[in-house]
Scaffold this active site. Structure first.
Site, PDB file in Angstrom:
ATOM      1  N   ILE A 159      -4.154   7.695  -9.170  1.00  0.00           N
ATOM      2  CA  ILE A 159      -3.691   8.430  -7.986  1.00  0.00           C
ATOM      3  C   ILE A 159      -2.330   7.905  -7.526  1.00  0.00           C
ATOM      4  CG2 ILE A 159      -4.206   8.982  -5.568  1.00  0.00           C
ATOM      5  CD1 ILE A 159      -7.225   8.882  -6.365  1.00  0.00           C
ATOM      6  N   ASP A 178       0.560  -3.917  -7.476  1.00  0.00           N
ATOM      7  CA  ASP A 178      -0.705  -3.797  -8.197  1.00  0.00           C
ATOM      8  C   ASP A 178      -0.826  -5.027  -9.097  1.00  0.00           C
ATOM      9  OD1 ASP A 178      -2.798  -2.969 -10.054  1.00  0.00           O
ATOM     10  OD2 ASP A 178      -2.401  -0.906  -9.438  1.00  0.00           O
ATOM     11  N   THR A 235      -5.649   7.223   1.902  1.00  0.00           N
ATOM     12  CA  THR A 235      -6.529   8.242   1.306  1.00  0.00           C
ATOM     13  C   THR A 235      -7.521   7.587   0.343  1.00  0.00           C
ATOM     14  OG1 THR A 235      -4.917   8.662  -0.446  1.00  0.00           O
ATOM     15  CG2 THR A 235      -4.837  10.143   1.460  1.00  0.00           C
ATOM     16  N   ARG A 237     -10.053   4.244   0.762  1.00  0.00           N
ATOM     17  CA  ARG A 237     -11.348   3.928   1.366  1.00  0.00           C
ATOM     18  C   ARG A 237     -11.067   3.350   2.755  1.00  0.00           C
ATOM     19  NH1 ARG A 237     -13.175   6.864  -1.652  1.00  0.00           N
ATOM     20  NH2 ARG A 237     -14.776   6.590  -3.240  1.00  0.00           N
ATOM     21  N   ASP A 261      -7.495   9.795   5.523  1.00  0.00           N
ATOM     22  CA  ASP A 261      -8.463  10.764   4.991  1.00  0.00           C
ATOM     23  C   ASP A 261      -9.827  10.086   4.869  1.00  0.00           C
ATOM     24  OD1 ASP A 261      -9.196  13.299   3.803  1.00  0.00           O
ATOM     25  OD2 ASP A 261      -9.264  12.275   1.865  1.00  0.00           O
ATOM     26  N   GLU A 266     -16.993   6.294   8.453  1.00  0.00           N
ATOM     27  CA  GLU A 266     -16.967   7.747   8.249  1.00  0.00           C
ATOM     28  C   GLU A 266     -18.335   8.362   7.973  1.00  0.00           C
ATOM     29  OE1 GLU A 266     -14.289   7.945   4.786  1.00  0.00           O
ATOM     30  OE2 GLU A 266     -15.962   8.772   3.639  1.00  0.00           O
TER      31      GLU A 266
HETATM   32  N1  LIG Z   1      -9.757  10.639  -0.579  1.00  0.00           N
HETATM   33  C1  LIG Z   1     -10.425  11.012  -1.642  1.00  0.00           C
HETATM   34  O1  LIG Z   1     -10.992  12.118  -1.673  1.00  0.00           O
HETATM   35  C2  LIG Z   1     -10.481  10.116  -2.845  1.00  0.00           C
HETATM   36  C3  LIG Z   1     -10.804  10.679  -4.079  1.00  0.00           C
HETATM   37  C4  LIG Z   1     -10.803   9.860  -5.211  1.00  0.00           C
HETATM   38  C5  LIG Z   1     -10.538   8.521  -5.096  1.00  0.00           C
HETATM   39  N2  LIG Z   1     -10.253   7.994  -3.876  1.00  0.00           N
HETATM   40  C6  LIG Z   1      -9.944   6.548  -3.748  1.00  0.00           C
HETATM   41  O2  LIG Z   1      -8.736   6.303  -4.427  1.00  0.00           O
HETATM   42  C7  LIG Z   1      -8.837   5.017  -5.059  1.00  0.00           C
HETATM   43  C8  LIG Z   1      -7.872   4.950  -6.222  1.00  0.00           C
HETATM   44  O3  LIG Z   1      -8.285   5.863  -7.207  1.00  0.00           O
HETATM   45  P1  LIG Z   1      -7.633   5.862  -8.667  1.00  0.00           P
HETATM   46  O4  LIG Z   1      -8.272   6.974  -9.403  1.00  0.00           O
HETATM   47  O5  LIG Z   1      -6.156   5.799  -8.574  1.00  0.00           O
HETATM   48  O6  LIG Z   1      -8.186   4.468  -9.224  1.00  0.00           O
HETATM   49  P2  LIG Z   1      -7.576   3.591 -10.406  1.00  0.00           P
HETATM   50  O7  LIG Z   1      -8.656   2.665 -10.807  1.00  0.00           O
HETATM   51  O8  LIG Z   1      -6.954   4.468 -11.437  1.00  0.00           O
HETATM   52  O9  LIG Z   1      -6.401   2.783  -9.694  1.00  0.00           O
HETATM   53  C9  LIG Z   1      -6.621   1.799  -8.736  1.00  0.00           C
HETATM   54  C10 LIG Z   1      -5.531   0.765  -8.900  1.00  0.00           C
HETATM   55  O10 LIG Z   1      -5.636  -0.173  -7.829  1.00  0.00           O
HETATM   56  C11 LIG Z   1      -5.277  -1.432  -8.370  1.00  0.00           C
HETATM   57  N3  LIG Z   1      -5.694  -2.530  -7.496  1.00  0.00           N
HETATM   58  C12 LIG Z   1      -6.852  -3.217  -7.496  1.00  0.00           C
HETATM   59  N4  LIG Z   1      -6.799  -4.191  -6.552  1.00  0.00           N
HETATM   60  C13 LIG Z   1      -5.580  -4.093  -5.953  1.00  0.00           C
HETATM   61  C14 LIG Z   1      -4.931  -4.826  -4.931  1.00  0.00           C
HETATM   62  N5  LIG Z   1      -5.535  -5.852  -4.320  1.00  0.00           N
HETATM   63  N6  LIG Z   1      -3.680  -4.463  -4.572  1.00  0.00           N
HETATM   64  C15 LIG Z   1      -3.061  -3.437  -5.194  1.00  0.00           C
HETATM   65  N7  LIG Z   1      -3.618  -2.713  -6.185  1.00  0.00           N
HETATM   66  C16 LIG Z   1      -4.871  -3.044  -6.558  1.00  0.00           C
HETATM   67  C17 LIG Z   1      -5.916  -1.455  -9.748  1.00  0.00           C
HETATM   68  O11 LIG Z   1      -5.329  -2.448 -10.579  1.00  0.00           O
HETATM   69  C18 LIG Z   1      -5.629  -0.036 -10.214  1.00  0.00           C
HETATM   70  O12 LIG Z   1      -4.409   0.052 -10.916  1.00  0.00           O
HETATM   71  C19 LIG Z   1     -10.321   4.945  -5.468  1.00  0.00           C
HETATM   72  O13 LIG Z   1     -10.751   3.601  -5.575  1.00  0.00           O
HETATM   73  C20 LIG Z   1     -11.017   5.656  -4.362  1.00  0.00           C
HETATM   74  O14 LIG Z   1     -11.413   4.706  -3.397  1.00  0.00           O
HETATM   75  C21 LIG Z   1     -10.211   8.762  -2.760  1.00  0.00           C
END
Ligand SMILES: NC(=O)c1ccc[n+]([C@@H]2O[C@H](COP(=O)([O-])OP(=O)(O)OC[C@H]3O[C@@H](n4cnc5c(N)ncnc54)[C@H](O)[C@@H]3O)[C@@H](O)[C@H]2O)c1
Length: 335
Positions: A159, A178, A235, A237, A261, A266
């Protein structure tokens, strides 16, 4: 095989029924939809099921998992990417199969993130109401050009990367933080330490998972280091930010605006119609009083494409479990 889906909304039923009938008509899967969220109080609804399908606010702690196991449930199908709400250690020790949908549509959440940034910046939420009331004054609606501004992305996974791509198109300078760096992001932006990102970004957007290490990542100490007047967007958690500290930062004008979001508490609110109730969450209602705060009810994922992908991947995970095939999306109990 009977699968009990918790927190089922009408749109879940539509997308799952469609994929079930299209791809798995002869597999004998029976989906039972329950509106209730999964918790210690509602877990009995899973009786008779061999699998449970859960969403983001369903409670999957050790006690609930043990009860599910006692009912004969052997598979937990998460129809979401995040897995902070399941006790994986407990699931593993019970021998449960657990799988998720790792990426259904990064663009859905990235595009919602951009919508929130643009709305907050150009005050579209306020302009909409003003014009409908016949007030065409612009005072109070002043924004800034996103072009040339610095946006810091905490988390540059799927994302974060999709968000970076869009921001490049706006002409933004993109910073990323990251622990796991990728060449794809490095081609779009600069990796920096968290403190540098906070100090230099006009907009800070969170795209990392919730874990013990990231709980209240944005707390009072980090907010004290954020650039004065920055916009904060979450957006990912709710518990990534300490909402009390964020409210203090809005009051002191350290933050110019906030879009969320997701919200730490929530589960009491989101995905329910609470419009006739008195909301007794004083932190949430305080947030609602700020003109420069936008809250959406966990809708970042909510696009037609994402719903289809969620149903397809969840049912593929189920099919792997049911036929004993290896599952690339398994978090526990595969094989
Ligand atoms: N709002 C929504 O509807 C919705 C939908 C899908 C996902 N999400 C949230 O979005 C988050 C990200 O999703 P994604 O698909 O990109 O996941 P992803 O696993 O592809 O990417 C998450 C990234 O965060 C990094 N990370 C871990 N710890 C970290 C830290 N302390 N500091 C900085 N970066 C760190 C990881 O190395 C990874 O590259 C999910 O964990 C979920 O909580 C929200």
């Amino acid at each position: 095989m009977k699968i009990v889906m918790f927190s089922a909304q009408p749109y879940d039923e539509r997308s799952f029924d469609e994929v079930l009938q299209r791809d798995y008509a002869s597999r004998g899967f029976e989906l039972v939809y329950q509106k209730a969220a999964l918790s210690a109080q509602t877990v009995a609804l899973a009786q008779g099921g061999e699998a449970v399908c859960a969403f983001v606010n369903d409670q999957l702690d050790a006690a609930v998992l043990e009860t599910l196991h006692g009912y004969g449930v052997r598979a937990i199908l998460l129809r979401c990417a995040g897995f902070n709400h399941i006790d994986l250690e407990a699931a593993r020790s019970l021998g449960l199969f657990v799988a998720r949908v790792p990426a259904y549509s990064p663009e859905a959440v990235a595009e919602h993130t951009i919508a929130l940034i643009l709305t907050l910046n150009r005050h579209t939420h306020r302009a909409y109401n003003r014009v409908r009331e016949g007030n065409f004054m612009l005072d109070g609606l002043l924004g800034f050009n996103l072009h040339g501004k610095t946006v810091g992305l905490i988390g540059t996974g799927q994302i974060g990367l999709a968000t970076a791509r869009i921001l490049k198109g706006f002409g933004c300078r993109v910073l990323g933080h990251d622990p796991y760096r990728t060449a794809e992001f490095a081609a779009l932006g600069d990796y920096v330490e968290l403190d540098v990102l906070l100090a230099e970004s006009d907009v800070v957007s969170l795209h990392c998972p919730l874990s013990e290490a990231t709980w209240h990542l944005i707390d009072a100490a980090r907010l004290a280091r954020i650039k004065r007047g920055a916009m904060l967007v979450n957006t990912s958690r709710g518990a990534l930010i300490d909402t009390h500290a964020v409210i203090a930062a809005l009051k002191s004008r350290r933050l110019s605006a906030l879009a969320i979001d997701v919200y730490e508490q929530e589960s009491q609110l989101f995905f329910h119609d609470r419009s006739s109730d008195i909301i007794d969450d004083d932190v949430f209602t305080r947030l609602m009083t700020f003109p420069n705060v936008i809250v959406t009810g966990h809708q970042g994922f909510f696009t037609a494409e994402a719903l289809r992908e969620i149903a397809e991947t969840t049912l593929r995970n189920l099919d792997c479990y049911a036929s004993g095939r290896a599952c690339g999306n398994a978090l526990a109990g595969d094989g």
